[in-house]
Design a protein around this motif. Structure first.
Motif, PDB file in Angstrom:
ATOM      1  N   TRP A 164       4.695  -8.587   5.088  1.00  0.00           N
ATOM      2  CA  TRP A 164       4.357  -7.362   4.363  1.00  0.00           C
ATOM      3  C   TRP A 164       3.106  -6.728   4.961  1.00  0.00           C
ATOM      4  O   TRP A 164       2.267  -7.397   5.545  1.00  0.00           O
ATOM      5  CB  TRP A 164       4.045  -7.679   2.892  1.00  0.00           C
ATOM      6  N   GLN A 241      10.768  -0.078   9.514  1.00  0.00           N
ATOM      7  CA  GLN A 241      10.202  -0.412   8.198  1.00  0.00           C
ATOM      8  C   GLN A 241       8.674  -0.389   8.180  1.00  0.00           C
ATOM      9  O   GLN A 241       8.059  -0.510   7.119  1.00  0.00           O
ATOM     10  CB  GLN A 241      10.710  -1.795   7.762  1.00  0.00           C
ATOM     11  N   PRO A 243       5.215   1.162   7.981  1.00  0.00           N
ATOM     12  CA  PRO A 243       4.729   2.442   7.462  1.00  0.00           C
ATOM     13  C   PRO A 243       3.600   2.975   8.334  1.00  0.00           C
ATOM     14  O   PRO A 243       2.452   2.540   8.214  1.00  0.00           O
ATOM     15  CB  PRO A 243       4.213   2.073   6.062  1.00  0.00           C
ATOM     16  N   GLN A 278       6.342  -6.042  -5.521  1.00  0.00           N
ATOM     17  CA  GLN A 278       6.643  -4.651  -5.841  1.00  0.00           C
ATOM     18  C   GLN A 278       5.919  -4.211  -7.119  1.00  0.00           C
ATOM     19  O   GLN A 278       5.426  -3.080  -7.208  1.00  0.00           O
ATOM     20  CB  GLN A 278       8.159  -4.438  -5.944  1.00  0.00           C
ATOM     21  N   PRO A 287       1.056   1.491  -1.527  1.00  0.00           N
ATOM     22  CA  PRO A 287       2.330   1.097  -0.918  1.00  0.00           C
ATOM     23  C   PRO A 287       2.241  -0.298  -0.288  1.00  0.00           C
ATOM     24  O   PRO A 287       1.267  -0.595   0.412  1.00  0.00           O
ATOM     25  CB  PRO A 287       2.542   2.152   0.182  1.00  0.00           C
ATOM     26  N   SER A 289       4.764  -2.623   2.005  1.00  0.00           N
ATOM     27  CA  SER A 289       6.045  -2.505   2.712  1.00  0.00           C
ATOM     28  C   SER A 289       6.445  -3.835   3.340  1.00  0.00           C
ATOM     29  O   SER A 289       5.643  -4.486   4.000  1.00  0.00           O
ATOM     30  CB  SER A 289       5.936  -1.453   3.830  1.00  0.00           C
TER      31      SER A 289
END
Lengths: 324, 324
Positions: A164, A241, A243, A278, A287, A289
Motif C-alpha cells: 500500500w 494502481q 497514485p 479502507q 487516499p 492505495s
C-alpha cells in the motif's frame, strides 16, 4: 578550537533557541545545560532518528531560512511517522557559514512553527561555524511496548501481503525544477517540497495492522527495495494502481516512481486487513492505495521490486536518487 | 535531492556502521530501519547531548580519521560525564566531502574503539555528501530518578560552596601548536588533545555531592562563567590552587586558564563535602583540587568569575575561545 559560541553570538543563539517552542511534560531539563533530561513515560519505548541535510545537496542554499527549517524538521519527523511513533522532542545541530543574524532569526521562526504543529520540544543542540550550511536533527518519540514493541519496521513483510501507499507520489520530485529556479516560491507543487506532511496519524493507526512500513524519501522504487531486502520478499507493483501526480501516459510519470522527497508511507499488510485499511483511509481522509503484492523471490535471486504496466514488466532506468 | 545513500556507497556505509559496536540490552532496534528503538530502564531518566564538530574549526581536517573519530566521540561522551549519567548509546550524523573509502574505514575503526571503551551502542545515523567534513553526535545515557532527577546541572551552586576541578588544566590548549603542525602525532601533549578522558566515574560519584558541574570544553574561565550565570553566584578562584599543565610563573600559564578542550570537570560543593571529595579523589586516583569559592555578586553587578594571584586580582585578556 572549541565547542561553544560566546559573546553576542551566544545571546543571538539563546534568543533563537531558548523559548517559543512547545513544552512537553516529559522534559525535565531543556536547552542550556550540558545535556537535556527527559522522563520516559511508563509502558513506552523510545524511537529515535537522526537526519542530516546539507545546503545544495538536500535543499537550495538560497531558499528562505524559514522554509529550510520547515522542510528539515518535517522530513525528520516523517521517520517517526514511518515507525508509528508519537513525537516528543528534537535536538538540533546547526553549522552555519557566517554570523547571519537575520538568517538565524528566520530559521528559528520556521523551526518554531513546525515544532508547534507537531507539539515537540526543542531539547538541546549545538550551533557552530563552518564552511557550509549543514543541519542535523535528532527527533524522538514514543511507541507503546505492546502489541508492537519496535513499532513499524521494514522487515516484517510476508509473501502474500498487499503493498500500500498513502497519498500521491511524485509531486515533490516534479516540483524540483520550479524550486531550483525560484527557491522562494511556495506555490503549487513547491508546497509539496517545502511542507511535506509526516503521516503521523496514519503511522500510529497502522500499528498492529501493517507488517512493514517506511516513509518514501528516496523515491518509491528505491524505498520499496529497502522493504524487499529487509523482509526478504519481492514486491510486484502494478503501475496503473500507483497514485501519481501525473497519469501513467505522461512523460513525467517515470520520475514520479523514481524521484524522492514524497514522505508518503509505503507499507505492507495481510489481505485480511483490506477493510480496516479502507476504513482508515475514510477516517483520516487520506487516499490509501493498494499497489501490489509481496511475492517469493525468483530462485537464487535476491529480493526484487518489479513494476508492470498493461500487464508487461516495465524497465525503469534508475531506481532513486543516490547522492552519496 | 534526497536523504539516503545508495548502491556501492550504501554497502560501504553498512560495512562501517552496522557491526562491531557494543550491544546494549536497552537497544531493541539499531542501525538500518527508519529509526532506532530502545527500552528505557525503570527508575531512570534519559540524558542527551548533541555535539557538532567541523573540520578546521574543531579539529585539523588532515588529522587521521581514526583520531578524529576518537576525539569527537570522547568529547560528546564528556557531556554525559558532566551530568553524572551512565552512557547507553549514540547516533551519528556524518557529512563527507568525497567518497573516501579508506577515510571512512579508518573513521569507523576509531569510532568502534571509542564506543567499545565506553560500552555504548551505535543506534543509528545518517551519512551524506557535502562540501566539508561535519560530524554531529547525539550521545545519551541514564541517571537515576532519585536523589538527583536531572543529574548534575550548572544551576545549583550556592554562596559559600567550594569550587573544584579534576585533573590538570591546559594540556590540550598547549598541545594545539603541535597538533596543527603535525596532526598525525599522538605523543606527549597531543594525546590530551585526541584522547580526552570523559570523567564518567567522577560525574556519577558526584551525584548527591556536587551542587553544580560541567565539563571544561571552552576554557576554565569561560566555563566557570557558565556556572556563575546559571547559578547566579560569583566565583572567586585562587590562581595558585588551580592545577595547571605549567606553573603559574610560566608564560603559558594564562593560556591554561583560558584555552579550551580539557574535558575535566569543574564543580561546586558545600564545604561539608570536603572529606567525601578527598576520599573520592583517592578512590578514583584522580586529583581533585579546591580552587575557589562561590560568593555573592557585587551589588547591581552580574555574576562574575575572578582569579587572584598573590592575593591580587588578575586581569586576563580573554576568557575562552569563541569560534562562533
Amino acid at each position: 578550537m572549541s565547542e561553544q559560541p560566546g559573546g553576542s553570538e551566544f545571546a543571538l543563539i539563546q534568543r533563537c533557541f531558548s523559548s517559543g517552542y512547545p513544552q512537553n511534560a516529559a522534559t525535565l531539563l531543556g536547552v542550556g545545560d550540558d545535556a537535556s533530561v527527559i522522563c520516559p513515560p511508563a509502558g513506552q519505548h523510545l524511537v529515535q532518528s537522526l537526519d542530516t541535510q546539507v545546503a545544495d545537496v538536500h535543499f537550495p542554499a538560497n531558499a528562505p531560512a524559514q522554509l529550510i527549517a520547515q522542510r528539515t524538521l518535517r522530513c525528520a519527523v516523517s521517520d517517526l511517522a514511518a515507525m508509528g511513533a508519537t513525537p516528543q522532542g528534537f535536538l538540533l545541530g546547526l553549522t552555519l557559514p557566517d554570523n547571519q543574524t537575520d538568517w538565524l532569526d528566520d530559521f528559528a521562526h520556521g523551526l518554531r512553527d513546525a515544532a508547534t504543529e507537531f507539539g515537540i520540544s526543542l531539547l538541546g543542540g549545538d550551533t557552530t561555524r563552518g564552511p557550509a550550511l549543514v543541519i542535523s536533527i535528532l527527533v524522538q518519540g514514543w511507541v507503546a511496548t505492546a502489541p508492537t514493541p519496535t513499532g513499524l519496521t521494514r522487515s516484517g513483510a510476508r509473501v502474500g501481503d498487499d503493498v500500500w501507499v498513502s497519498g500521491y507520489i511524485g509531486a515533490a520530485a516534479l516540483s524540483l525544477p520550479t524550486v531550483l529556479a525560484n527557491p522562494e516560491t511556495t506555490d503549487g507543487l513547491a508546497a509539496a517540497y517545502y511542507y511535506p506532511t509526516p503521516r503521523l496519524s496514519l503511522g500510529q493507526s497502522l500499528l498492529g495492522i501493517a507488517t512493514a512500513a517506511l516513509d518514501i524519501s528516496d523515491g518509491l522504487l528505491q524505498d520499496a527495495h529497502h522493504i524487499a531486502t529487509a523482509s526478504a520478499v519481492s514486491l510486484a507493483l502494478t503501475g496503473e494502481q500507483i497514485p501519481t501526480a501525473v497519469g501513467c501516459g505522461h512523460p513525467d510519470w517515470p520520475n514520479c516512481l523514481t524521484g524522492g522527497d514524497d514522505y508518503e508511507l509505503l507499507f505492507t499488510a495481510s489481505p485480511a486487513q483490506q477493510a480496516s485499511i479502507q476504513a482508515l483511509a475514510q477516517r483520516l481522509a487520506l487516499p490509501l492505495s493498494r499497489i501490489g503484492q509481496c511475492q517469493p523471490s525468483a530462485p537464487g535471486q535476491p529480493p526484487a521490486v518489479t513494476v508492470s504496466l498493461d500487464g508487461l514488466p516495465l524497465q525503469l532506468k534508475t531506481s532513486g536518487y543516490q547522492h552519496f
